[in-house]
Scaffold this motif. Structure first.
Motif, PDB file in Angstrom:
ATOM      1  N   ILE A  67      22.241  44.872  40.299  1.00  0.00           N
ATOM      2  CA  ILE A  67      23.080  46.081  40.253  1.00  0.00           C
ATOM      3  C   ILE A  67      22.309  47.282  40.787  1.00  0.00           C
ATOM      4  N   VAL A  72      25.230  37.844  42.070  1.00  0.00           N
ATOM      5  CA  VAL A  72      26.226  38.824  42.532  1.00  0.00           C
ATOM      6  C   VAL A  72      25.486  40.100  42.890  1.00  0.00           C
ATOM      7  N   LYS A  77      26.131  43.930  43.356  1.00  0.00           N
ATOM      8  CA  LYS A  77      27.180  44.923  43.107  1.00  0.00           C
ATOM      9  C   LYS A  77      26.564  46.300  42.866  1.00  0.00           C
ATOM     10  N   CYS A  78      27.425  47.301  42.801  1.00  0.00           N
ATOM     11  CA  CYS A  78      26.925  48.664  42.579  1.00  0.00           C
ATOM     12  C   CYS A  78      27.611  49.294  41.384  1.00  0.00           C
ATOM     13  N   PHE A 111      30.444  50.899  46.286  1.00  0.00           N
ATOM     14  CA  PHE A 111      29.403  49.996  46.799  1.00  0.00           C
ATOM     15  C   PHE A 111      28.536  50.865  47.719  1.00  0.00           C
ATOM     16  N   ALA A 154      29.985  41.940  45.748  1.00  0.00           N
ATOM     17  CA  ALA A 154      31.224  42.356  45.075  1.00  0.00           C
ATOM     18  C   ALA A 154      31.403  43.839  45.360  1.00  0.00           C
ATOM     19  N   HIS A 157      33.378  47.594  45.981  1.00  0.00           N
ATOM     20  CA  HIS A 157      34.448  48.530  45.624  1.00  0.00           C
ATOM     21  C   HIS A 157      34.133  49.850  46.321  1.00  0.00           C
ATOM     22  N   MET A 181      34.909  42.335  38.820  1.00  0.00           N
ATOM     23  CA  MET A 181      33.930  41.383  38.292  1.00  0.00           C
ATOM     24  C   MET A 181      34.594  40.086  37.853  1.00  0.00           C
ATOM     25  N   THR A 233      35.437  38.167  40.926  1.00  0.00           N
ATOM     26  CA  THR A 233      34.251  37.634  41.603  1.00  0.00           C
ATOM     27  C   THR A 233      33.707  36.429  40.831  1.00  0.00           C
TER      28      THR A 233
END
Ligand code: COA
Length: 700
Positions: free
Chosen positions: A17, A51, A53-54, A59, A94, A96, A179, A182
């Protein structure tokens, strides 16, 4: 791993993350954090899939542009993304928010890509004068095909998740929880026993990527991004993806990318990028400043301007009522709005149902009382101070006391307009540029008594209607039109008398990078506009004072430009192509003779210099008077409102690159030759003497 990049392992899935607010831009810390995180999860035997993701609103929205002025610190993008791609477990991005530039390139280094439905993605690097240099130029062609990749990168557009799925960038669009979706997708991959899938090992689909396609692509970008070299570099990089093994292509991408990063055009475009993000920062205004609610607007005047303004609000879902004097005039105005929307639908840029929704938000009235409850009223009547004062007096008596009343004037003194009302603190200028539904720029004019709340509300409203709102102070023409009238165009007009032709000047300024020269622009906008300003302000011919002698005479003949079939040029019926007109030549000669000006040849280099240095000199006065807060504000105004070539970074940035001493000396020599109207701005003189730049003054 570090405080920006963290790893959480739940069951057998690792989440890497990134949390680097506000937009998770990738800087050195993000890169080194990613490197360690992926090395760690790769070694962790409990982890079956990863994964990426941010946290926060998006993202990764790209490389950290603030790092671009120095060589990129280790670890570099290629190195980090290679570690991600080499992970022995499936890695799933993932996404967004907006996955842009190096953010999307990071996702391309992952083995699979998911995004939530309202996410958007793109590789906008060419708009910054660079190439997707974090592996994107080599991976995207392998993922979606060479032709498609080149179009995607040269177009510089952001696409929706659905669109990205269609062209093969995404493996899954997730309708609801990112999430959850994913993890479900990972479940299916693991159940099927599917492992890592490296984009770098895919074969490039070359279909359609032939000589003919490349010739067309070059032509298109030469038109769209005239004067920029980045499109050529992108083509070079994609050719490498087509012709070379991945590692060799990546090695060359680094060389091409580094060259682009330090190019003049990239530095200039970065100036526009950061200046654009500064415009909303106004002394005395903060997030604590109270904002007023704008839930509906009223627009006075249903002409081209009024209708265009109404469309901006309807596009943002804000109801707009247009007021005009007669039902017939009103209906004509609303019909033009409808026609504009219909044309957008025909071009496929708006759905029929969106058009219906927007038209429903626009209504018309001839009754002043209908605007009594409007939160914001924008006056867009004829440019005449007495008429505007009359209108303001009237609406001040009708509108609710808390309403903001704005004028769309482009030149008039807003302090005088505010003075006829009982609410000068709620009066402001909102100078939309024509056509108002297309042009992104909005000059927000702060009058003497405009309150901070009203100004803050106007700045926020500009953002809501997707305008680039730049704050200006009150003076003739504010920032943009003043610089044009008192600098650039005035000088161009003067050079007609001295020996140049409209064609010569227009060609020089087109060559400089403007979409058209000053005379073609007068003809397009309507010579009558400037002619009427000259008449009402008394700024007409005055012997050698170069106040638009020729333009004034062209206007006197009723040659108002394209709309009357002649102006500085003549136009065949139904055509907008400017044609040489001997009538204009004769008129110029006659004026020069009347004013006793001996005509001679003027070199192209002098034309460019006089047009641009007069513009910069006026810009310096505007800065010193506090009409503009920063040189970057002026640069943004000129690139969004007047077609100043973005790759030159705006007039004030360009001046700093040329050197203020050089400009000062040239201005002094023009003063000696042509007279006092060329007197250098005191700020230019001071900065040149101290060997400083406008940007230094900005910081001070
Ligand atoms: N690098 C460094 N800073 C960035 C950045 C980047 N790539 N993208 C945004 N920022 C900064 C802005 O300067 C601004 O900083 P500030 O708050 O100190 O003024 C802040 O992030 C918010 O950006 P802003 O543009 O005001 O927010 P937004 O919500 O309107 O738009 C984006 C967000 C991501 C759509 C927009 O910032 C954008 O397009 N960024 C550039 C993306 C890009 O070109 N990436 C490719 C680079 S390789």
């Amino acid at each position: 791993m570090n405080d920006i990049v963290t790893v959480e392992v739940t069951d057998d899935i690792a989440l890497v993350i990134i949390s680097n607010p506000p937009v998770n831009a990738i800087n050195q810390k993000v890169r080194s954090g990613l490197m360690t995180a992926f090395q760690t999860v790769d070694q962790d035997n409990n982890v079956r899939a990863v994964v990426l993701k941010c946290a926060g609103r998006t993202f990764m929205a790209g490389a950290d542009i603030k790092e671009f002025d120095e060589p990129i610190a280790e670890p570099g993008y290629h190195e980090v993304f290679r570690v991600i791609e080499s992970c022995s477990k499936p890695v799933i991005a993932a996404m967004h928010g907006t996955a842009l530039g190096a953010g999307l390139e990071a996702a391309l280094a992952c083995h699979y890509r998911c995004a939530v439905e309202n996410a958007r993605m793109g590789l906008p690097e060419v708009s910054l004068g660079i190439i997707p240099g974090a592996g994107g130029s080599q991976r995207l062609p392998r993922l979606i095909g060479a032709k498609e990749a080149l179009e995607f990168i040269l177009g510089g557009v952001t696409v929706s998740a659905t669109e990205a799925y269609k062209i093969g960038i995404l493996d899954r669009v997730i309708k609801e929880d990112l999430m959850e979706g994913t993890l479900e997708y990972i479940g299916s991959l693991l159940a099927d026993g599917v492992g890592p899938r490296k984009v770098s090992e895919m074969l490039v689909d070359k279909s359609g990527y032939g000589e003919e396609f490349l010739v067309d692509a070059r032509k298109l970008s030469a038109r769209r991004l005239r004067g920029q070299n980045a499109p050529n570099l992108v083509i070079e990089a994609i050719n490498n993806a087509v012709n070379l093994p991945f590692e060799e292509g990546i090695r060359k991408e680094k060389i091409i990318g580094d060259k682009a990063l330090v190019s003049k055009e990239a530095k200039a475009l970065r100036n526009i990028f950061f200046s654009e993000r500064e415009i909303g920062k106004i002394p005395g205004i903060s997030s604590d400043t109270k904002r007023m609610q704008i839930n509906n607007v009223a627009i006075l005047g249903s002409g081209t301007m009024g209708g265009g303004i109404a469309m901006n609000f309807a596009n943002a879902g804000i109801p707009a009522v247009i007021l005009d004097v007669s039902e017939a005039v009103l209906q004509r105005g609303i019909a033009v709005v409808r026609e504009n929307y219909e044309n957008t639908v025909k071009r496929g840029r708006l759905s029929k149902s969106d058009m219906v929704d927007r038209m429903e938000l626009i209504s018309g009235t001839t009754d002043y009382n209908a605007i009594a409850e409007s939160d914001l009223v924008i006056e867009a009547v004829f440019e005449d101070i007495d008429l505007k004062k009359k209108v303001f007096k009237k609406i001040d008596g009708i509108c609710k006391p808390e309403a903001i009343i704005a004028t769309n004037t482009s030149t008039l003194n807003i302090n005088q307009i505010a003075a006829v009302t009982k609410r000068p603190e709620k009066i402001i200028g909102l100078h939309f540029f024509s056509p108002a539904n297309v042009m992104k720029l909005l000059e927000i004019v702060r009058a003497e008594k405009t309150s901070p709340e009203v100004l803050a509300t106007a700045i926020d409203t500009a953002k809501r209607i997707k305008k680039i709102g730049v704050v200006a102070g009150v003076c003739f023409g504010f920032i943009g039109n003043r610089m044009m009238a008192e600098g650039f165009h005035r000088e161009a007009d003067q050079m007609l008398l001295e020996g140049a032709s409209p064609q010569q000047i227009d060609q020089v300024m087109y060559g400089f990078g403007f979409p058209m020269g000053p005379f073609a622009m007068h003809d397009m906008a309507g010579v009558d506009i400037m002619h009427s300003i000259l008449k009402t302000t008394g700024k007409k011919e005055n012997n050698r004072e170069p106040y638009f002698n020729v333009l004034y005479q062209v206007g006197e003949l009723g040659r108002f430009g394209q709309k009357t079939g002649s102006g500085f040029y003549r136009y065949d019926e139904g055509s907008r192509r400017p044609l040489h007109d001997p009538v204009t030549d004769a008129l110029i000669l006659q004026e020069a003779e009347r004013l006793g000006i001996k005509r001679t040849t003027i070199e192209n280099s002098e034309i460019e210099q006089r047009c641009m240095y007069s513009l910069i000199n006026e810009g310096a006065k505007i800065l010193e008077e506090g009409i503009a807060y920063r040189p970057g504000d002026i640069d943004v105004i000129w690139s969004y409102g007047y077609g100043f070539p973005r790759f030159r970074g705006g007039p004030m940035y360009m001046a700093d690159q040329i050197g203020l001493e050089t400009i000062y000396e040239a201005v002094m020599s023009y003063r000696d030759k042509f007279g006092d109207y060329w007197t250098p701005a005191p700020l230019l003189e001071t900065l040149a003497r101290d060997k400083k730049t406008f940007a230094d003054w900005n910081i001070a």
